[in-house]
Scaffold this motif. Structure first.
Motif: not given
Lengths: 804, 85
Positions: A647-674
């Motif tokens: 399901y990854v497009k040819k030439g994409a190398e990596i494709q997060f095709y269900h991306s939350v941001t709809k741009d085929d990118k994954a999310l790197i989150w920041f969360a504080p230690a609590e």
């Protein structure tokens, strides 16, 4: 008899010889020819954990008589753990439930199945909106699918949740909020390719021993694999590790922030990977502020992310976690090295955590930030504890907010699609999320006039009377409430049946057809091999029989929009079979019919499943399973990577095709230690952690009935540091009292036992129904996943003789 | 009677450890493949089975043991406990 002994010995030697040849040649041996000793062999996944080992089951005279590791199975390559090779005996505890039992005047008395089905149906008819189902990651896929369709598509209620809420929910919210779709991108093949294995609070040597053995096997061959154990107590995993990093409970978020801090500070992250494939998100202060906040978070730039990490110097992280700054630098140095491949694994340490979603997110984040993702051996991978937590709870969507195939109750389009596949009228599916596990049990244990809106609860394939946290509040409070009705389908009497009003005897494992889905997206199938004892019957049949009775009583929800019964099933010839009649249930393959219907849901999130018959031939297939031009079906090992994922497009190398941001990118989150929800103080100076042991599986209802396992680990205990014991004058084996704000427990202390907690920490396993540590645990949940934290609460200890 | 198939992983193919296992009356040793040695063990009960397992593990040159086959065709029904709270 002598001939029989000789044969058994030769069979054992033949199995071992085949395994030796396969290991030496690193190949799969040819299938063994059929033997003429009267034993018939067939394949099945193991009944216990989420690893998904395949066993060969030897049956003679309608009884399982032998078990061996399946040489053809990629997961375990012929190996099994101590539980796996005794799995057949789980069927033969002498107190199997064999007939339905109804509580009358406080006593469980035998009744007929007809009366049992009628009793349940009348309870539901009286108040369908106050009925709930509590299921399991041990449900087979068709069983979970039937229960889900029954309640969501039939009763129009979403009060269904599985016990996977107690073990995997934080992994789910982690995957969903990072990749937009659940379950790991990688698989067990990563263990064969990684240069570094980091286990985050994951005692793999005891909890997933076959996977650990796979790594140890590489070392035996002379390969170099660096093993790192991050934990809050020393375990058997520690003994085999190159590095042991002991951290203060709940400080894992600080450690991961410390690694990210160094990667950025030293310009050692992977800017190309981040630029092409990632966006940044911050966990909002109130994660439930808006409907989208839990999984979408607040957008942040790379500069914002960098600034948020600024305080997490190695020195601060050392202060927060107790892990020396140079070891934080060592970890960051590994992630900075693109020439090596790093696999991270975790299980309950991250998940049973009041910030479990954030813990999952941060682990994915350091892999993404450093570019250690998408190559074999470079993967963040969660491991599951139950055989079908992935297959049934997550994929079938038996949680109170899910619909099958990754769809959501709150999404009108998803409800509509589901109603179309189920052929039920528009609007049948309730748009309101049901009660999650902890809330469900709280509502069940609360009197109706005080807001307890669940009156009838049906438990299948799990033992919440032992596994729920804070049992006094969430389970035992049911006692003495005559308007609350508890139904339990199980194979043995358990802590849960102690309070049950109706007990239904179930078939288990190879006494029925089944399908499981393991930790690495592998869907597995097996056939019924022996008959269940007495009048025990399949869980799916029980659900369908109640649905049919409701249909006959006139419940409108039990019909589809064409007026047909919701579970109208046809055999391979296209003939309808009245499977709600038990004598007719095995006139067709109900599993196959339900699975083929369920398959229609699997494409939406690219979790494509193959036809049932493909799983009959295989030792499981990892989704997406996609049909090739030549008609064959191909599984996918590495999701989102072009070299393997169709399901990854040819030439994409990596494709997060269900991306939350709809741009085929994954999310790197920041969360504080609590801080943890409850921390030690003057009155309760110890951390209390709970978990499992090698010999027993979860609440021990099956493994404690296997003589070999029972003898090897006969009772529970509390692990304590020798100095803590010495200060209190406690001797090894002495009975002590462990007390928390929720309850107390008397049990023997084990000093320098199997696990070695640091000073100020205790550990109690939860397998022993006579010594239930969940009388003590907290029940505080992660705000997003609603998964309880079983790993941290404050406790105190006293000598049993001096305890008040 | 329990019959168990074991895969004994050796540090290196050593004739000494194989001889010691062959000399044990409860064990039948198969043909070694590189460092993987197949062994069948017969034991009267679980306790002796565990003792044999531990004995093999304690032999110099043995790195690890994996169990690959168990036959419990003649289980002792009386030893099957049904736990009660």
């Amino acid at each position: 008899m002598i001939q029989r002994r000789e044969f058994n010995k030769l069979a054992a030697l033949a199995a071992a010889s085949a395994a030796a040849q396969a290991r030496a040649q690193q190949s799969s041996p040819a299938p063994k020819p059929a033997t003429n000793d009267g034993i018939t062999w067939d394949k099945a996944p193991c009944r216990f954990c989420g690893t998904g080992c395949h066993v060969r089951v030897g049956v003679k005279n309608d009884r399982v008589v032998a078990i061996e590791g399946d040489q053809l199975a990629e997961v375990n390559k012929g190996l099994l753990c101590v539980k796996g090779y005794h799995v057949g005996l789980a069927l033969y505890g002498k107190d199997r439930l064999t007939q339905p039992l109804l509580r009358r005047n406080g006593v469980l008395e035998p009744i007929s199945w007809e009366e049992a089905i009628e009793t349940i149906s009348q309870k539901i008819m009286a108040a369908p909106e106050q009925f709930a189902i509590y299921g399991s990651g041990q449900w087979t896929i068709p069983e979970g699918y039937a229960a889900n369709k029954f309640i969501k598509g039939g009763l129009g209620s979403n009060h269904i949740d599985p016990n996977a809420r107690l073990c995997m929910a934080s992994a789910v919210t982690g995957f969903l909020s990072v990749y937009g779709v659940d379950e790991p991108a990688g698989c067990y093949d990563d263990l064969d390719k990684c240069d570094v294995l980091i286990m985050w609070g994951n005692n793999m040597a005891e909890m997933h021993p076959v996977l650990f053995s796979r790594v140890m096997d590489r070392r035996t061959r002379g390969e170099k694999v660096t093993i790192i154990d991050l934990g809050t107590r020393r375990t058997r995993t520690t003994e085999f590790s190159d590095h042991y990093l002991e951290f203060r409970p709940h400080s894992d978020l600080a450690i991961m922030n410390g690694i990210a801090h160094l990667l950025i500070k030293q310009n050692a992250f992977d800017p190309k990977f981040v630029e092409r494939f990632c966006n940044f998100r911050k966990a909002p202060k109130d994660p439930l502020a808006t409907p989208s906040a839990p999984l979408h978070g607040d957008a942040m730039s790379f500069e914002d992310y960098k600034a948020a990490l600024e305080p997490y110097t190695p020195e601060l992280v050392e202060k927060l976690s107790g892990v020396p700054a140079e070891q934080i630098r060592m970890l960051a140095g590994l992630f900075a090295n693109k020439d090596i491949r790093i696999t991270s694994t975790w299980c309950m340490g991250f998940n049973q955590h009041s910030r479990g979603t954030n813990a999952n997110r941060l682990c994915h984040g350091i892999h993404l930030l450093s570019g250690h993702f998408g190559r074999p051996g470079d993967a963040p991978t969660s491991l599951t504890g139950q055989p079908s937590a992935c297959g049934t709870a997550r994929e079938v969507g038996t949680m109170c907010h899910f619909l099958p195939g990754g769809r959501l109750i709150l999404n009108p389009e998803h409800r509509k699609e589901t109603e179309t596949i189920w052929n039920v009228p528009e609007g049948r599916i309730n748009p309101k999320i049901g009660h999650h596990t902890v809330l469900m049990w709280e509502k069940f244990c609360t009197p109706a006039d005080k807001g307890g809106d669940i009156r009838t609860l049906w438990v299948q394939v799990t033992n919440p009377g032992q596994s729920l946290p804070n049992l006094h509040k969430l389970f035992k409070a049911k006692a003495g409430q005559p308007d609350k009705f508890l139904i339990v389908s199980d194979v043995y009497r358990t802590a849960t049946t102690e309070l049950a009003d109706l007990v239904l005897p179930s078939a288990m494992w190879v006494e029925k057809n089944g399908m499981f889905g393991n930790s690495e997206r592998r869907t597995q199938q097996w056939f019924r091999m022996v008959k269940p004892p007495g009048d025990a019957r399949d869980d799916a049949w029980q659900m369908i029989a109640v649905a049919r009775r409701l249909h006959d009583l006139g419940h409108a929800g039990m019909k589809d929009k064409d007026g047909r019964f919701l579970f109208t099933l046809k055999n391979d010839k296209g003939e309808e079979v009245p499977v709600w009649e038990w004598p007719r249930y095995y006139d067709m393959n109900v599993d196959k019919a339900l699975f083929e219907e369920y398959r229609a849901f699997s494409r939406y999130k690219h979790k494509d499943l193959a036809p049932y018959d493909e799983y009959v031939k295989a030792r499981g297939l990892r989704w997406p399973v996609v049909q090739q031009q030549d008609g064959t079906w191909r599984e996918t090992k590495f999701r989102f990577s072009e070299f393997d994922d169709p399901y990854v497009k040819k030439g994409a190398e990596i494709q997060f095709y269900h991306s939350v941001t709809k741009d085929d990118k994954a999310l790197i989150w920041f969360a504080p230690a609590e801080k943890a929800a409850e921390e030690p103080d003057a009155d309760f100076p110890f951390w209390l952690c709970t978990g499992r042991v090698l010999e027993h599986w979860h609440t021990g209802s099956m493994t404690r009935r296997i003589p070999q396992l029972h003898a090897a680990m006969p009772h529970s205990y509390v692990e304590m540091h020798p100095e803590d014991a010495r200060e209190r004058g406690l001797a090894n084996g002495e009975t002590i009292v462990v007390k928390t704000r929720r309850g107390e427990l008397r049990l023997p202390v084990w000093i320098d036992g199997r696990g070695h907690p640091p000073r100020g920490s205790l550990f109690i396993p939860f397998f022993d129904e006579r010594l239930m540590c969940n009388d003590l645990t907290l029940g505080e949940v992660d705000p997003i996943s609603k998964e309880p934290d079983y790993k941290k609460c404050a406790a105190t200890v006293a000598r049993a003789s001096s305890a008040p | 009677m329990l019959t168990v198939g074991l895969l004994v992983i050796l540090d290196s193919p050593s004739p000494h450890v194989m001889d010691r296992l062959r000399a044990h009356p409860a064990m039948t040793v198969g043909e070694v493949a590189d460092r993987w040695l197949p062994v069948a063990v017969e034991a009267d009960d679980d306790e002796s089975c565990r003792e044999y397992h531990d004995w093999i593990a304690a032999q110099p040159g043995v790195a690890f043991i994996d169990v690959v086959h168990v036959n419990f065709e003649e289980p002792d029904a009386d030893s099957n406990p049904s736990p009660s709270p």
